[in-house]
Design a protein around this motif. Structure first.
Motif, PDB file in Angstrom:
ATOM      1  N   LYS A 273       0.830  -1.210   0.000  1.00  0.00           N
ATOM      2  CA  LYS A 273       0.000   0.000   0.000  1.00  0.00           C
ATOM      3  C   LYS A 273       0.860   1.254   0.000  1.00  0.00           C
ATOM      4  O   LYS A 273       0.571   2.224  -0.716  1.00  0.00           O
ATOM      5  CB  LYS A 273      -0.921  -0.003   1.222  1.00  0.00           C
TER       6      LYS A 273
ATOM      7  N   LEU B  80       2.337   1.703  -3.486  1.00  0.00           N
ATOM      8  CA  LEU B  80       1.354   2.200  -4.452  1.00  0.00           C
ATOM      9  C   LEU B  80       1.016   3.662  -4.186  1.00  0.00           C
ATOM     10  O   LEU B  80       0.807   4.443  -5.124  1.00  0.00           O
ATOM     11  CB  LEU B  80       0.088   1.341  -4.388  1.00  0.00           C
ATOM     12  N   ARG B  81       0.981   4.041  -2.899  1.00  0.00           N
ATOM     13  CA  ARG B  81       0.704   5.434  -2.556  1.00  0.00           C
ATOM     14  C   ARG B  81       1.830   6.338  -3.049  1.00  0.00           C
ATOM     15  O   ARG B  81       1.585   7.430  -3.580  1.00  0.00           O
ATOM     16  CB  ARG B  81       0.526   5.563  -1.048  1.00  0.00           C
ATOM     17  N   GLU B  82       3.081   5.884  -2.895  1.00  0.00           N
ATOM     18  CA  GLU B  82       4.221   6.675  -3.366  1.00  0.00           C
ATOM     19  C   GLU B  82       4.209   6.801  -4.888  1.00  0.00           C
ATOM     20  O   GLU B  82       4.515   7.864  -5.435  1.00  0.00           O
ATOM     21  CB  GLU B  82       5.525   6.028  -2.898  1.00  0.00           C
ATOM     22  N   VAL B  83       3.850   5.717  -5.568  1.00  0.00           N
ATOM     23  CA  VAL B  83       3.760   5.771  -7.036  1.00  0.00           C
ATOM     24  C   VAL B  83       2.702   6.779  -7.462  1.00  0.00           C
ATOM     25  O   VAL B  83       2.912   7.579  -8.383  1.00  0.00           O
ATOM     26  CB  VAL B  83       3.440   4.373  -7.603  1.00  0.00           C
ATOM     27  N   LYS B  84       1.563   6.752  -6.773  1.00  0.00           N
ATOM     28  CA  LYS B  84       0.489   7.686  -7.113  1.00  0.00           C
ATOM     29  C   LYS B  84       0.917   9.131  -6.870  1.00  0.00           C
ATOM     30  O   LYS B  84       0.636  10.025  -7.684  1.00  0.00           O
ATOM     31  CB  LYS B  84      -0.752   7.358  -6.288  1.00  0.00           C
TER      32      LYS B  84
ATOM     33  N   GLU C 296       3.190  10.245  -9.630  1.00  0.00           N
ATOM     34  CA  GLU C 296       2.430  10.545 -10.848  1.00  0.00           C
ATOM     35  C   GLU C 296       1.732  11.897 -10.731  1.00  0.00           C
ATOM     36  O   GLU C 296       1.685  12.667 -11.696  1.00  0.00           O
ATOM     37  CB  GLU C 296       1.407   9.435 -11.101  1.00  0.00           C
ATOM     38  N   GLU C 297       1.188  12.165  -9.544  1.00  0.00           N
ATOM     39  CA  GLU C 297       0.512  13.457  -9.350  1.00  0.00           C
ATOM     40  C   GLU C 297       1.498  14.615  -9.440  1.00  0.00           C
ATOM     41  O   GLU C 297       1.181  15.664 -10.012  1.00  0.00           O
ATOM     42  CB  GLU C 297      -0.200  13.463  -7.994  1.00  0.00           C
TER      43      GLU C 297
ATOM     44  N   HIS D 145       2.359  15.082 -13.080  1.00  0.00           N
ATOM     45  CA  HIS D 145       1.238  15.719 -13.772  1.00  0.00           C
ATOM     46  C   HIS D 145       1.136  17.196 -13.405  1.00  0.00           C
ATOM     47  O   HIS D 145       0.876  18.048 -14.260  1.00  0.00           O
ATOM     48  CB  HIS D 145      -0.059  15.001 -13.410  1.00  0.00           C
TER      49      HIS D 145
END
Length: 374
Positions: free
Chosen positions: A338, A341-345, A348-349, A352
């Motif tokens: 988790k 995945l949070r770090e990847v998100k 990405e943010e 962006h």
């Protein structure tokens, strides 16, 4: 290593959990924990080095074979937890090629246990049937006696239509042997370039001569395998320079991959080797667990253990490994996943956001032109 006092406490705990009220409560707690785990990420491929059966038997003053039987009981419980939690592939290190160095009595006993347990696991209505799991045997068939091969083939045949999960039984297996087999398969499929054609042709002729010599030394390797799911790879001498050569390697075609096109030598990559391993069609290895407190892989899943594989060394013998050892490991893996995945998100943010800021500052058209010019 656990002391005698700890051994006594473990036996006491086992007795306590066998009492009907405690057992009922324990099962309810297990179900609740597994249900909670299923709400988050679950490893899709878990591997076990089931170490410590013999030491457990010695320390418990029981026969070695009884230690192996208790190890199978522990395996059955762990498999049920895996499949309930949603693990798709379980790989177990059941018998190393190096185990043939043990006494004939113990090797024969292990082979007998393997025949019995494979039959039990694959029976209709038993564990694998209930969870839709098929058995795959990953290993060096030519080292196994005919009666064991027949038990292997029966187990695979009985479970071949199960399609919800997989149990990979590495038997007899070493990772070096698996990688060697993969390289042999690749070489057999490779198309030599013009500059290397004559050299490879010479090597092929030498390999054929070596193969003939080995067949004369091991006439039993001329016999055909009873299984239709086998492939014969090229000859490889195993062990130290002074060791006797093994017969032609015969491995089960586990992945069922059919390569119709010849490979170009220049195109061979890490992915090519991965695609020719016994586990070619399995998900990447997420979690590898070894019991007994020994902190090494012992020639198991060396290629599959990649940079994202969690490796857990547990300080208890395999027959003692139970749900209360395993569930915290699954929980820890899920929490780490988790966070990842949070770090990847977040990354990405941020990316962006930076792109949006650039677009706003330069204007969309200028930004596009700038990107094209990079």
């Amino acid at each position: 290593m656990p002391s005698n006092g700890l051994r006594t406490s473990l036996r006491t705990r086992r007795w306590l959990f066998s009492l009907p009220p405690i057992e009922w409560l324990s099962l309810r707690i297990q179900e609740a924990l597994i249900g909670a785990l299923r709400q988050g990420p679950i490893p899709q491929h878990v591997a076990f080095v089931m170490d410590g059966n013999r030491r457990f038997a010695r320390q418990s003053h029981i026969e070695t074979t009884e230690g192996h039987n208790l190890g199978f009981e522990a395996l059955a419980k762990i498999l049920e937890i895996c499949y309930k939690a949603g693990v798709k592939v379980v790989t177990i290190y059941a018998f190393s090629i190096e185990n043939f160095k043990r006494s004939k009595y113990e090797v024969d006993a292990l082979m007998d246990i393997a025949k019995i347990k494979l039959s039990q696991l694959s029976q209709h209505g038993d564990l694998l049937d209930r969870y839709g799991a098929k058995i795959r045997i990953l290993g060096h068939r030519s080292l196994v006696n005919q009666d064991v091969l027949e038990a292997i083939d029966r187990a695979m045949e009985l479970t071949k239509h199960n399609d919800k999960a997989i149990l990979n039984v590495c038997f007899p297996y070493t990772s070096r042997d698996e990688i060697t087999s993969a390289v042999q398969s690749i070489v057999a499929l490779a198309t030599p370039s013009k500059s290397k054609g004559r050299h490879l042709e010479t090597l092929t002729e030498e390999a054929v001569e070596t193969s003939d010599c080995l067949l004369e030394s091991h006439p039993q390797s001329r016999s055909e395998s009873p299984s239709s799911n086998t492939t014969m790879a090229s000859t490889v001498v195993s062990g130290s320079p002074n060791s006797a050569p093994l017969p032609l390697r015969e491995h089960i075609d586990f992945a069922g991959v059919h390569h119709k096109e010849m490979l170009d030598l220049e195109s061979i990559s890490e992915r090519t080797i991965t695609d020719h391993l016994f586990t070619a069609d399995n998900p990447p290895l997420d979690l590898l667990i070894r019991t007994s407190g020994v902190e090494r892989l012992s020639d198991f899943m060396l290629w599959q253990a990649h940079q994202d594989t969690d490796i857990e060394f547990v300080d208890c013998m395999w027959p003692e490994f139970d749900v209360w050892h395993f569930l915290p490991i699954l929980l820890g893996w899920g929490l780490k996943r988790k966070r990842f995945l949070r770090e990847v998100k977040l990354d990405e943010e941020r990316t962006h956001s930076r792109g949006a800021n650039l677009s706003r500052d330069w204007g969309h058209n200028d930004y596009v032109q700038e990107k094209k010019g990079l």
